[in-house]
Design a protein around this motif. Structure first.
Motif, short mmCIF file in Angstrom:
data_model
loop_
_atom_site.label_atom_id
_atom_site.label_comp_id
_atom_site.label_asym_id
_atom_site.label_seq_id
_atom_site.Cartn_x
_atom_site.Cartn_y
_atom_site.Cartn_z
N THR A 70 0.84 -1.19 0.00
CA THR A 70 0.00 0.00 0.00
C THR A 70 0.87 1.25 0.00
O THR A 70 0.65 2.18 -0.78
N ASN A 125 1.22 3.98 -3.34
CA ASN A 125 0.66 5.32 -3.17
C ASN A 125 1.70 6.41 -3.40
O ASN A 125 2.27 6.96 -2.47
N ARG A 150 -1.73 8.65 -6.68
CA ARG A 150 -2.60 7.46 -6.58
C ARG A 150 -2.90 7.15 -5.13
O ARG A 150 -2.08 7.38 -4.25
N LYS A 151 -4.07 6.57 -4.88
CA LYS A 151 -4.40 6.04 -3.57
C LYS A 151 -4.92 4.62 -3.77
O LYS A 151 -5.99 4.42 -4.31
N THR A 156 -5.34 1.01 -1.60
CA THR A 156 -5.32 0.43 -0.27
C THR A 156 -5.47 -1.09 -0.36
O THR A 156 -6.45 -1.58 -0.92
#
Length: 157
Positions: A17, A21, A25-26, A28
């Motif tokens: 994660t 990121n 971008r994110k 999870t």
């Protein structure tokens, strides 16, 4: 094949994660729905399979009081997804998923989903899965194909 503990597997997913990121971008891993379903990774065999448990709760039921089919699909997706990220070391997306419902899933039990890699190519992964009761009674099976995205940043990149 090396089997990792829940804690070791979660540490790898947490690192993924963090690595994914960047650049706005994110991503999870595992996703919020995994947490919302109170999912728990039981084990991960490197490059091969993952086992995830899910409690069956009243808010997941259909009109007949059994686990709703879409929630069963979400449980499979919540096993296939983390396994695909662990194997590809990149984000993936589902191309298709087929589910065979074998028997009803009652509230109050914990279901166990085992997902396994059947084949991995350069750009796709094919997996199979089974959902069973804690007493090993088969509830549903599933197959899926996932596309490995060309987004860099996985562990080992």
């Amino acid at each position: 094949m090396q089997t990792l503990s829940t804690q070791e597997t979660q540490a790898i997913l947490k690192e993924m994660t963090e690595n994914f990121n960047h650049g706005g971008r994110k991503i999870t891993v595992p996703p919020p729905i995994f947490v919302a379903m109170n999912a728990e990774i039981i084990s991960y065999t490197k490059g091969k399979s993952i086992t995830v448990s899910f409690p069956v709760t009243e808010d997941q039921t259909n009109p007949m009081g059994m686990m709703q089919g879409g929630v069963i699909a979400a449980a499979f997706d919540n096993a296939f997804g983390p396994l695909s990220y662990l194997v590809a070391k990149r984000p993936t997306t589902t191309i298709d998923m087929n589910i065979q419902y074998i028997r009803g899933v009652a509230v109050g039990q914990k279901v166990i989903v085992n997902a396994s890699i059947e084949a991995k190519g350069f750009s796709t992964i094919h997996m199979i899965g089974e959902m069973r009761t804690e007493k090993d009674k088969l509830l549903a099976t599933a197959t899926t194909n996932l596309l490995i995205l060309k987004i860099p940043g996985g562990v080992g990149e």
